[in-house]
Design a protein around this motif. Structure first.
Motif, PDB file in Angstrom:
ATOM      1  N   GLY A   1       0.735  -1.089   0.057  1.00  0.00           N
ATOM      2  CA  GLY A   1      -0.034   0.182  -0.022  1.00  0.00           C
ATOM      3  C   GLY A   1       0.843   1.298  -0.023  1.00  0.00           C
ATOM      4  N   GLY A   2       1.937   1.292   0.613  1.00  0.00           N
ATOM      5  CA  GLY A   2       2.720   2.538   0.812  1.00  0.00           C
ATOM      6  C   GLY A   2       3.308   2.955  -0.635  1.00  0.00           C
ATOM      7  N   PRO A   3       3.942   2.109  -1.345  1.00  0.00           N
ATOM      8  CA  PRO A   3       4.389   2.335  -2.367  1.00  0.00           C
ATOM      9  C   PRO A   3       3.370   2.797  -3.573  1.00  0.00           C
ATOM     10  CG  PRO A   3       5.824   0.750  -1.864  1.00  0.00           C
ATOM     11  CD  PRO A   3       4.668   0.936  -0.860  1.00  0.00           C
ATOM     12  N   LEU A   4       2.268   2.237  -3.462  1.00  0.00           N
ATOM     13  CA  LEU A   4       1.049   2.336  -4.272  1.00  0.00           C
ATOM     14  C   LEU A   4       0.606   3.884  -3.963  1.00  0.00           C
ATOM     15  CD1 LEU A   4      -1.045   1.650  -6.529  1.00  0.00           C
ATOM     16  CD2 LEU A   4      -2.417   0.770  -4.440  1.00  0.00           C
ATOM     17  N   MET A   5       0.270   4.033  -2.788  1.00  0.00           N
ATOM     18  CA  MET A   5      -0.144   5.237  -2.459  1.00  0.00           C
ATOM     19  C   MET A   5       0.785   6.571  -2.726  1.00  0.00           C
ATOM     20  SD  MET A   5      -3.030   6.620  -1.408  1.00  0.00           S
ATOM     21  CE  MET A   5      -3.480   8.060  -0.816  1.00  0.00           C
ATOM     22  N   ALA A   6       2.113   6.554  -2.512  1.00  0.00           N
ATOM     23  CA  ALA A   6       2.973   7.243  -2.793  1.00  0.00           C
ATOM     24  C   ALA A   6       3.188   7.566  -4.567  1.00  0.00           C
ATOM     25  CB  ALA A   6       4.532   6.937  -2.097  1.00  0.00           C
ATOM     26  N   ALA A   7       3.031   6.466  -5.251  1.00  0.00           N
ATOM     27  CA  ALA A   7       2.950   6.629  -6.642  1.00  0.00           C
ATOM     28  C   ALA A   7       1.844   7.229  -7.116  1.00  0.00           C
ATOM     29  CB  ALA A   7       3.377   5.300  -7.436  1.00  0.00           C
ATOM     30  N   ILE A   8       0.717   7.007  -6.565  1.00  0.00           N
ATOM     31  CA  ILE A   8      -0.500   7.608  -6.939  1.00  0.00           C
ATOM     32  C   ILE A   8      -0.364   9.166  -6.817  1.00  0.00           C
ATOM     33  CG2 ILE A   8      -2.932   8.098  -6.402  1.00  0.00           C
ATOM     34  CD1 ILE A   8      -3.182   5.176  -6.280  1.00  0.00           C
ATOM     35  N   VAL A   9      -0.053   9.742  -5.691  1.00  0.00           N
ATOM     36  CA  VAL A   9       0.002  10.934  -5.522  1.00  0.00           C
ATOM     37  C   VAL A   9       1.451  11.635  -6.251  1.00  0.00           C
ATOM     38  CG1 VAL A   9       0.712  12.674  -3.628  1.00  0.00           C
ATOM     39  CG2 VAL A   9      -0.689  10.684  -3.122  1.00  0.00           C
ATOM     40  N   LEU A  10       2.234  11.126  -6.204  1.00  0.00           N
ATOM     41  CA  LEU A  10       3.699  11.554  -7.220  1.00  0.00           C
ATOM     42  C   LEU A  10       3.079  11.697  -8.421  1.00  0.00           C
ATOM     43  CD1 LEU A  10       6.474   9.905  -5.449  1.00  0.00           C
ATOM     44  CD2 LEU A  10       5.764  12.144  -4.928  1.00  0.00           C
ATOM     45  N   GLY A  11       2.564  10.488  -9.172  1.00  0.00           N
ATOM     46  CA  GLY A  11       2.127  10.556 -10.548  1.00  0.00           C
ATOM     47  C   GLY A  11       1.071  11.656 -10.823  1.00  0.00           C
ATOM     48  N   ARG A  12       0.327  12.087  -9.960  1.00  0.00           N
ATOM     49  CA  ARG A  12      -0.652  13.275  -9.866  1.00  0.00           C
ATOM     50  C   ARG A  12       0.118  14.549  -9.882  1.00  0.00           C
ATOM     51  NH1 ARG A  12      -3.200  16.860 -11.187  1.00  0.00           N
ATOM     52  NH2 ARG A  12      -5.435  17.396 -10.762  1.00  0.00           N
ATOM     53  N   LEU A  13       1.081  14.512  -9.057  1.00  0.00           N
ATOM     54  CA  LEU A  13       1.794  15.705  -8.961  1.00  0.00           C
ATOM     55  C   LEU A  13       2.765  16.013 -10.297  1.00  0.00           C
ATOM     56  CD1 LEU A  13       2.975  17.847  -6.941  1.00  0.00           C
ATOM     57  CD2 LEU A  13       4.710  16.699  -6.230  1.00  0.00           C
ATOM     58  N   GLY A  14       3.368  15.079 -10.817  1.00  0.00           N
ATOM     59  CA  GLY A  14       3.943  15.138 -11.908  1.00  0.00           C
ATOM     60  C   GLY A  14       5.565  15.371 -11.910  1.00  0.00           C
ATOM     61  N   HIS A  15       6.027  16.632 -11.084  1.00  0.00           N
ATOM     62  CA  HIS A  15       7.400  16.773 -11.050  1.00  0.00           C
ATOM     63  C   HIS A  15       7.405  17.739  -9.562  1.00  0.00           C
ATOM     64  CE1 HIS A  15       6.721  20.972 -11.859  1.00  0.00           C
ATOM     65  NE2 HIS A  15       8.151  21.241 -11.621  1.00  0.00           N
ATOM     66  N   TRP A  16       8.455  17.563  -9.078  1.00  0.00           N
ATOM     67  CA  TRP A  16       8.717  18.469  -7.764  1.00  0.00           C
ATOM     68  C   TRP A  16      10.265  18.537  -7.744  1.00  0.00           C
ATOM     69  CZ3 TRP A  16      11.621  17.212  -3.164  1.00  0.00           C
ATOM     70  CH2 TRP A  16      11.566  18.116  -2.287  1.00  0.00           C
ATOM     71  N   GLY A  17      11.025  19.752  -7.706  1.00  0.00           N
ATOM     72  CA  GLY A  17      12.221  20.043  -7.820  1.00  0.00           C
ATOM     73  C   GLY A  17      13.056  19.304  -8.725  1.00  0.00           C
ATOM     74  N   PRO A  18      14.047  18.507  -8.517  1.00  0.00           N
ATOM     75  CA  PRO A  18      14.601  17.907  -9.719  1.00  0.00           C
ATOM     76  C   PRO A  18      14.042  16.637 -10.167  1.00  0.00           C
ATOM     77  CG  PRO A  18      15.628  17.245  -7.470  1.00  0.00           C
ATOM     78  CD  PRO A  18      14.751  18.316  -7.292  1.00  0.00           C
ATOM     79  N   PHE A  19      12.818  16.116  -9.551  1.00  0.00           N
ATOM     80  CA  PHE A  19      12.380  14.727  -9.784  1.00  0.00           C
ATOM     81  C   PHE A  19      11.200  15.101 -10.683  1.00  0.00           C
ATOM     82  CE2 PHE A  19      14.102  14.262  -5.386  1.00  0.00           C
ATOM     83  CZ  PHE A  19      14.973  13.499  -5.658  1.00  0.00           C
ATOM     84  N   THR A  20      10.956  14.297 -11.819  1.00  0.00           N
ATOM     85  CA  THR A  20       9.851  14.178 -12.572  1.00  0.00           C
ATOM     86  C   THR A  20       9.311  12.859 -12.701  1.00  0.00           C
ATOM     87  OG1 THR A  20      10.922  15.754 -14.169  1.00  0.00           O
ATOM     88  CG2 THR A  20       9.102  14.522 -15.114  1.00  0.00           C
ATOM     89  N   TRP A  21       8.099  12.698 -12.169  1.00  0.00           N
ATOM     90  CA  TRP A  21       7.342  11.462 -12.083  1.00  0.00           C
ATOM     91  C   TRP A  21       6.713  10.993 -13.296  1.00  0.00           C
ATOM     92  CZ3 TRP A  21       8.013  14.490  -7.604  1.00  0.00           C
ATOM     93  CH2 TRP A  21       8.791  13.955  -6.753  1.00  0.00           C
ATOM     94  N   TYR A  22       7.269  10.574 -14.301  1.00  0.00           N
ATOM     95  CA  TYR A  22       6.732  10.372 -15.765  1.00  0.00           C
ATOM     96  C   TYR A  22       7.710   9.163 -15.903  1.00  0.00           C
ATOM     97  CZ  TYR A  22       5.897   9.921 -20.585  1.00  0.00           C
ATOM     98  OH  TYR A  22       5.674   9.368 -21.859  1.00  0.00           O
ATOM     99  N   MET A  23       6.994   8.201 -16.647  1.00  0.00           N
ATOM    100  CA  MET A  23       7.825   7.020 -17.063  1.00  0.00           C
ATOM    101  C   MET A  23       7.139   6.424 -18.414  1.00  0.00           C
ATOM    102  SD  MET A  23       8.037   3.095 -14.821  1.00  0.00           S
ATOM    103  CE  MET A  23       8.794   4.030 -13.488  1.00  0.00           C
ATOM    104  N   PRO A  24       7.837   6.398 -19.488  1.00  0.00           N
ATOM    105  CA  PRO A  24       7.284   5.642 -20.571  1.00  0.00           C
ATOM    106  C   PRO A  24       6.406   4.646 -20.485  1.00  0.00           C
ATOM    107  CG  PRO A  24       9.893   6.367 -20.644  1.00  0.00           C
ATOM    108  CD  PRO A  24       9.377   6.484 -19.208  1.00  0.00           C
ATOM    109  N   PRO A  25       5.420   4.507 -20.960  1.00  0.00           N
ATOM    110  CA  PRO A  25       4.642   3.293 -21.009  1.00  0.00           C
ATOM    111  C   PRO A  25       5.441   1.688 -21.213  1.00  0.00           C
ATOM    112  CG  PRO A  25       3.547   4.971 -22.348  1.00  0.00           C
ATOM    113  CD  PRO A  25       5.032   5.387 -22.165  1.00  0.00           C
TER     114      PRO A  25
END
Length: 560
Positions: free
Chosen positions: A408-432
């Motif tokens: 549940g932890g990584p799933l919830m974090a990924a949902i929030v980060l995927g919705r956020l899109g980016h923050w600072g040097p991090f971009t939460w986008y992954m090629p299909p």
């Protein structure tokens, strides 16, 4: 038994054989139905069975680590995939779909509790049977982790994998039986449902609607476009305007005149309001063909653009280019002044060719970057998910604090980060392609370990133990919620049958069932419904076993 390989090499060999054979086995289909990725579980059982017969043992710590790592990769990539559309899935018909899916999830929990109350089925087996009956592998992972945290030995936790394997095959078949039962019960014809779906969705168009308006409201004659109520900053975009026979890109300072025509894009209800304000709808197309204007789709890839709003970019004012649509992970969003851009967004723009070329350079439009995996963001997201999953949450009525865990932890974090899109040097986008590869790799590792660990006792339990009885319990958990909710959704919710099939498949997070539902029609109704319920259902399927284990363990289920 002495074997000429180190423990690590032996474990790697077993996992590789189980993975390769399982993936090949999963491709075998009967009438387009197969085990899919579940084939790895059964190949792992065979590897574990023959290894036990040969006296070969595997390092339990290594197997445990590989299982948890595979689970983390699987659920994290799922979260990144569904994150951008997770909250949008609750809009309009998606809300109805999700309510029905929640009913199916809760129905499965109720049936599971009834089985526990009426039988002496061990808790690990019960949790495995429940996860297998709903074909949800992350749920099994969450259950095994929760059982381990109760202090159960690995041999007892392994029974969850056996219960899962017993219930899994009918979990797939049961969804199809439910689809056939609802169709037979209500005398449904696919052709009629297709026509009804097309009427309901206006040809099933999932994109933002558009219309052409002629200005007939005399109060707007000589008024700046920026002074028209509900335009620009409220979800409606005027992407093209014809005034005095010339097609232009309208701006806030463009002055309206009676007889002007505008091409408007936005949510249907807001377009209807604009029609009441401005004038009448016309059929005359405002095409860019033969004019100095054109349109294009541009991919956002420039780092310095990420997170900036359309108001900040001021593309209309600076370049004379209008953004009419934003497509994010397959979901079309209104282009409002406050809309911010994320990596991988596809924006539809209208303007002159030189101006569009300049905007493309400004936004990036580097298609090669879409194929790059953002590894710093990947590892940061996983680390955040592991920390989030380890935080104890006190819930009234539970015997111990609830943890989201490594599922549940990584799933919830990924949902929030995927919705956020980016923050600072991090971009939460992954090629299909990369997302699919990591997800498959993770689930293969997980299922291979589960199968190998359960393999030494599986056939003995099936042939000489209670395996057949466990299958029966799994059938109840599969069928009862699907049939009850399916009938209620059809009678009271008036669900289109094609959409209902997508909801049934999505409520079990089952791709083979979705493939079967999609094959019935070319409308895409099943896929839309499946995608609408998948994110929430996946989260609930992971959370439900953990809550049940804490409740039942607190009631004395830990002693078996």
């Amino acid at each position: 038994m002495t074997f000429p390989l180190s423990d690590v090499a032996l474990t790697t060999l077993a996992l590789a054989v189980a993975g390769a054979l399982g993936l090949l086995f999963g491709k075998l289909q009967v009438r387009k139905i197969g085990l899919g990725i579940g084939g790895v579980l059964f190949s792992g059982i065979l590897v574990g069975h023959f290894a036990a017969k040969a006296g070969i043992t595997f390092d339990s710590d290594v197997m445990h680590f590989v299982r948890e790592l595979g689970l983390i990769l699987f659920v994290y990539t799922i979260g990144i995939q569904v994150g951008p559309s997770f909250f949008a899935s609750f809009a309009k018909s998606g809300l109805r779909f999700n309510l029905a899916a929640i009913g199916i999830v809760l129905g499965g929990v109720v049936v599971t509790l009834a089985i526990y109350a009426l039988t002496d089925l061990p808790l690990p087996v019960l949790m495995g049977v429940m996860s297998g009956a709903v074909t949800n592998t992350p749920g099994l992972g969450a259950a095994q982790q929760a059982l381990g945290e109760l202090g159960l030995p690995a041999s007892e936790v392994g029974f969850a994998g056996m219960g899962y394997a017993m219930a899994y095959p009918f979990g797939i078949i049961g969804i199809l039986i439910s689809m056939f039962a609802v169709r037979f019960l209500f005398g449904i014809t696919i052709e009629r449902e297709e026509e009804a779906y097309k009427l309901e969705t206006k040809s099933g168009e999932a994109a933002l609607p558009a219309l052409n308006l002629e200005v007939t409201n005399q109060n707007l004659d000589g008024v700046r476009l920026g002074d028209v109520p509900d335009l620009f900053d409220h979800g409606v975009v005027a992407s093209r305007m014809k005034s005095g026979g010339e097609l232009i890109v309208p701006t806030r300072d463009t002055v309206l005149h009676l007889g002007d025509s505008l091409h408007m894009v936005g949510p249907a209800e807001k377009l209807a309001a604009m029609k009441l304000i401005m004038g009448r709808e016309i059929d005359t197309p405002l095409t860019t063909k033969g004019t100095k204007l054109t349109w294009a789709r541009i991919v956002v890839t420039k780092d310095k653009i990420l997170g900036k709003s359309l108001r900040e970019l001021a593309l209309v004012e600076a370049r004379g280019v209008t953004v009419s649509r934003i497509n994010r992970a397959g979901v079309e969003l209104p282009a409002q002044a406050s809309s911010s851009l994320a990596f991988g967004d596809i924006v539809t723009v209208v303007g002159s060719k030189p101006d569009i070329d300049a905007v493309a350079l400004e936004l990036g439009n580097e298609h090669a970057r879409l194929q790059e995996v953002q590894f710093p963001a990947l590892f940061f997201g996983i680390a955040l998910g592991v920390i989030l999953g380890s935080i104890p949450l006190a819930v009234p009525g539970l015997s111990a604090p609830l943890k989201l865990g490594l599922a549940g932890g990584p799933l919830m974090a990924a949902i929030v980060l995927g919705r956020l899109g980016h923050w600072g040097p991090f971009t939460w986008y992954m090629p299909p392609a990369a997302n699919h590869a990591l997800r498959e790799f993770g689930i293969v590792l997980f299922l291979a370990v589960v199968g190998i660990v359960a393999g030494d006792r599986f056939f003995d339990t099936l042939l000489h133990g209670d395996g057949i009885v466990w299958m029966g319990y799994g059938i109840l958990i599969t069928l009862l919620p699907l049939l009850i909710v399916g009938v209620i959704a059809r009678v009271f919710g008036r669900f289109n049958y094609l959409s209902l099939c997508g909801v049934l498949a999505g409520s079990m997070t089952d791709p083979p069932a979705l493939a079967f539902a999609v094959s019935m029609s070319k409308t895409g109704a099943a896929s839309v419904a499946y995608v609408s319920v998948y994110p929430l259902v996946m989260f609930l399927r992971i959370l439900a076993p953990q809550i049940l284990i804490l409740i039942l363990a607190g009631a004395g289920a830990g002693a078996f």
